[in-house]
Write a protein that holds these residues in place. Sequence first.
Motif, PDB file in Angstrom:
ATOM      1  N   GLY A 172       0.779  -1.229   0.000  1.00  0.00           N
ATOM      2  CA  GLY A 172       0.000   0.000   0.000  1.00  0.00           C
ATOM      3  C   GLY A 172       0.807   1.274   0.000  1.00  0.00           C
ATOM      4  O   GLY A 172       0.368   2.297   0.520  1.00  0.00           O
ATOM      5  N   GLN A 173       2.003   1.248  -0.603  1.00  0.00           N
ATOM      6  CA  GLN A 173       2.863   2.436  -0.639  1.00  0.00           C
ATOM      7  C   GLN A 173       2.557   3.299  -1.861  1.00  0.00           C
ATOM      8  O   GLN A 173       2.182   2.789  -2.917  1.00  0.00           O
ATOM      9  CB  GLN A 173       4.330   2.025  -0.645  1.00  0.00           C
ATOM     10  N   THR A 174       2.705   4.608  -1.694  1.00  0.00           N
ATOM     11  CA  THR A 174       2.590   5.550  -2.808  1.00  0.00           C
ATOM     12  C   THR A 174       3.869   6.370  -2.832  1.00  0.00           C
ATOM     13  O   THR A 174       4.074   7.272  -2.021  1.00  0.00           O
ATOM     14  CB  THR A 174       1.370   6.470  -2.633  1.00  0.00           C
ATOM     15  N   MET A 175       4.762   6.037  -3.777  1.00  0.00           N
ATOM     16  CA  MET A 175       6.098   6.624  -3.787  1.00  0.00           C
ATOM     17  C   MET A 175       6.435   7.117  -5.194  1.00  0.00           C
ATOM     18  O   MET A 175       6.289   6.374  -6.173  1.00  0.00           O
ATOM     19  CB  MET A 175       7.133   5.578  -3.365  1.00  0.00           C
ATOM     20  N   ASP A 176       6.906   8.348  -5.296  1.00  0.00           N
ATOM     21  CA  ASP A 176       7.416   8.818  -6.583  1.00  0.00           C
ATOM     22  C   ASP A 176       8.897   8.442  -6.685  1.00  0.00           C
ATOM     23  O   ASP A 176       9.510   8.012  -5.697  1.00  0.00           O
ATOM     24  CB  ASP A 176       7.176  10.320  -6.763  1.00  0.00           C
ATOM     25  N   PRO A 177       9.491   8.561  -7.874  1.00  0.00           N
ATOM     26  CA  PRO A 177      10.888   8.119  -8.038  1.00  0.00           C
ATOM     27  C   PRO A 177      11.870   8.786  -7.090  1.00  0.00           C
ATOM     28  O   PRO A 177      12.795   8.136  -6.584  1.00  0.00           O
ATOM     29  CB  PRO A 177      11.190   8.466  -9.504  1.00  0.00           C
ATOM     30  N   THR A 178      11.696  10.072  -6.818  1.00  0.00           N
ATOM     31  CA  THR A 178      12.589  10.755  -5.897  1.00  0.00           C
ATOM     32  C   THR A 178      12.487  10.162  -4.501  1.00  0.00           C
ATOM     33  O   THR A 178      13.502   9.955  -3.812  1.00  0.00           O
ATOM     34  CB  THR A 178      12.258  12.260  -5.852  1.00  0.00           C
TER      35      THR A 178
ATOM     36  N   ARG B 262       6.721 -17.283  -2.301  1.00  0.00           N
ATOM     37  CA  ARG B 262       6.144 -16.801  -3.559  1.00  0.00           C
ATOM     38  C   ARG B 262       5.334 -15.537  -3.273  1.00  0.00           C
ATOM     39  O   ARG B 262       4.377 -15.558  -2.505  1.00  0.00           O
ATOM     40  CB  ARG B 262       5.253 -17.861  -4.195  1.00  0.00           C
ATOM     41  N   HIS B 263       5.741 -14.435  -3.904  1.00  0.00           N
ATOM     42  CA  HIS B 263       5.047 -13.166  -3.690  1.00  0.00           C
ATOM     43  C   HIS B 263       4.093 -12.872  -4.840  1.00  0.00           C
ATOM     44  O   HIS B 263       4.495 -12.824  -6.004  1.00  0.00           O
ATOM     45  CB  HIS B 263       6.037 -12.005  -3.553  1.00  0.00           C
ATOM     46  N   LYS B 264       2.827 -12.658  -4.492  1.00  0.00           N
ATOM     47  CA  LYS B 264       1.808 -12.265  -5.459  1.00  0.00           C
ATOM     48  C   LYS B 264       1.615 -10.756  -5.337  1.00  0.00           C
ATOM     49  O   LYS B 264       1.244 -10.243  -4.285  1.00  0.00           O
ATOM     50  CB  LYS B 264       0.498 -13.022  -5.208  1.00  0.00           C
ATOM     51  N   TRP B 265       1.851 -10.061  -6.431  1.00  0.00           N
ATOM     52  CA  TRP B 265       1.963  -8.611  -6.414  1.00  0.00           C
ATOM     53  C   TRP B 265       0.617  -7.897  -6.331  1.00  0.00           C
ATOM     54  O   TRP B 265      -0.372  -8.340  -6.902  1.00  0.00           O
ATOM     55  CB  TRP B 265       2.700  -8.133  -7.661  1.00  0.00           C
ATOM     56  N   GLN B 266       0.657  -6.754  -5.631  1.00  0.00           N
ATOM     57  CA  GLN B 266      -0.420  -5.767  -5.655  1.00  0.00           C
ATOM     58  C   GLN B 266       0.212  -4.413  -5.968  1.00  0.00           C
ATOM     59  O   GLN B 266       1.378  -4.167  -5.620  1.00  0.00           O
ATOM     60  CB  GLN B 266      -1.126  -5.681  -4.300  1.00  0.00           C
ATOM     61  N   VAL B 267      -0.556  -3.520  -6.619  1.00  0.00           N
ATOM     62  CA  VAL B 267      -0.053  -2.176  -6.877  1.00  0.00           C
ATOM     63  C   VAL B 267       0.290  -1.512  -5.540  1.00  0.00           C
ATOM     64  O   VAL B 267      -0.463  -1.614  -4.570  1.00  0.00           O
ATOM     65  CB  VAL B 267      -1.093  -1.340  -7.645  1.00  0.00           C
ATOM     66  N   GLY B 268       1.444  -0.871  -5.479  1.00  0.00           N
ATOM     67  CA  GLY B 268       1.894  -0.213  -4.257  1.00  0.00           C
ATOM     68  C   GLY B 268       2.773  -1.072  -3.375  1.00  0.00           C
ATOM     69  O   GLY B 268       3.253  -0.603  -2.334  1.00  0.00           O
TER      70      GLY B 268
END
Length: 284
Positions: free
Chosen positions: A50-56, A241-247
């Motif tokens: 649940g992270q919201t991160m920009d490239p910087t 085994r990691h199942k991906w979620q956005v964030g």
Amino acid sequence: MTTTVQLKTRPLKPGFGAELIDVDLAHADAETVSGVVEAFHKHGAILLRGQTMDPTQLVQFISAFGEPEDHTQTQFTLPGHPKVFILSNRVVDGKPIGAHNDGVGWHTDYSYKAEPVMCTMLYAAEVPDEGSDTLLADQCAAWNALSPERQAELDGLMLHHSYQYFMSTREFGRQELSDELKAANPDVIHPLIRTHPSDGRKALWVSTGTVKEVVGMPNPQGLELIDELVDWVTQDQFVFRHKWQVGDILMWDNRCTLHTGTLYDDTKYFRTMHRLWVKGDKPF
């Protein structure tokens, strides 16, 4: 340094890794970030959802673990952010925006370098509904599960790693290296059994792709040994085994894990990840 922050965690699998609960990296204070770093070194891999991160912000966060590493292939780094590498099957204006199927096959990152990367981080910007899982193998547990006799046979063996060999034999996107890439990536010799500098724990530090031979052992015998050990390390009992979620942010310690990506239906789904690395040290 011991942190006073008590992060809520749960294991990724029994005895390996940790999911860190209720951590918002974009707004975390220095003490919390220190706790995240501490958890990483202790557990071998960490997951934050649940992270919201920009490239910087991504570069700033990973810098808490050490100096960010550059990428051998630079054509897919994010414009303006050379430490951020794009993994994607998207094509924009007729050109791919990232590396596709990069990382499929059990390996450790930069194993062909004299100082392989210590840490790999993936940040999920876009994920398929199915497929594209990332698998992590606990190479310390795999070592500890060997008999003392087998450990004695393997301890002291050295592996010849070669980027040129890897690029000429890999399954996806074989290529002949330019003279510049050859000069920048000479062959290296690393131990098969690697000692973790933080606490001395040992890992069965085997890999596929870059290993050209076991030093002093003729092929195919040497490569057959590598295949045997990879099969051992990647048994279900050692693998998360990691199942991906956005964030999602997933980070793993390349000094004690083996990892692979998995395929997905790239005619049906798009996948976009940001990958960052932290510089490492010479294996011993």
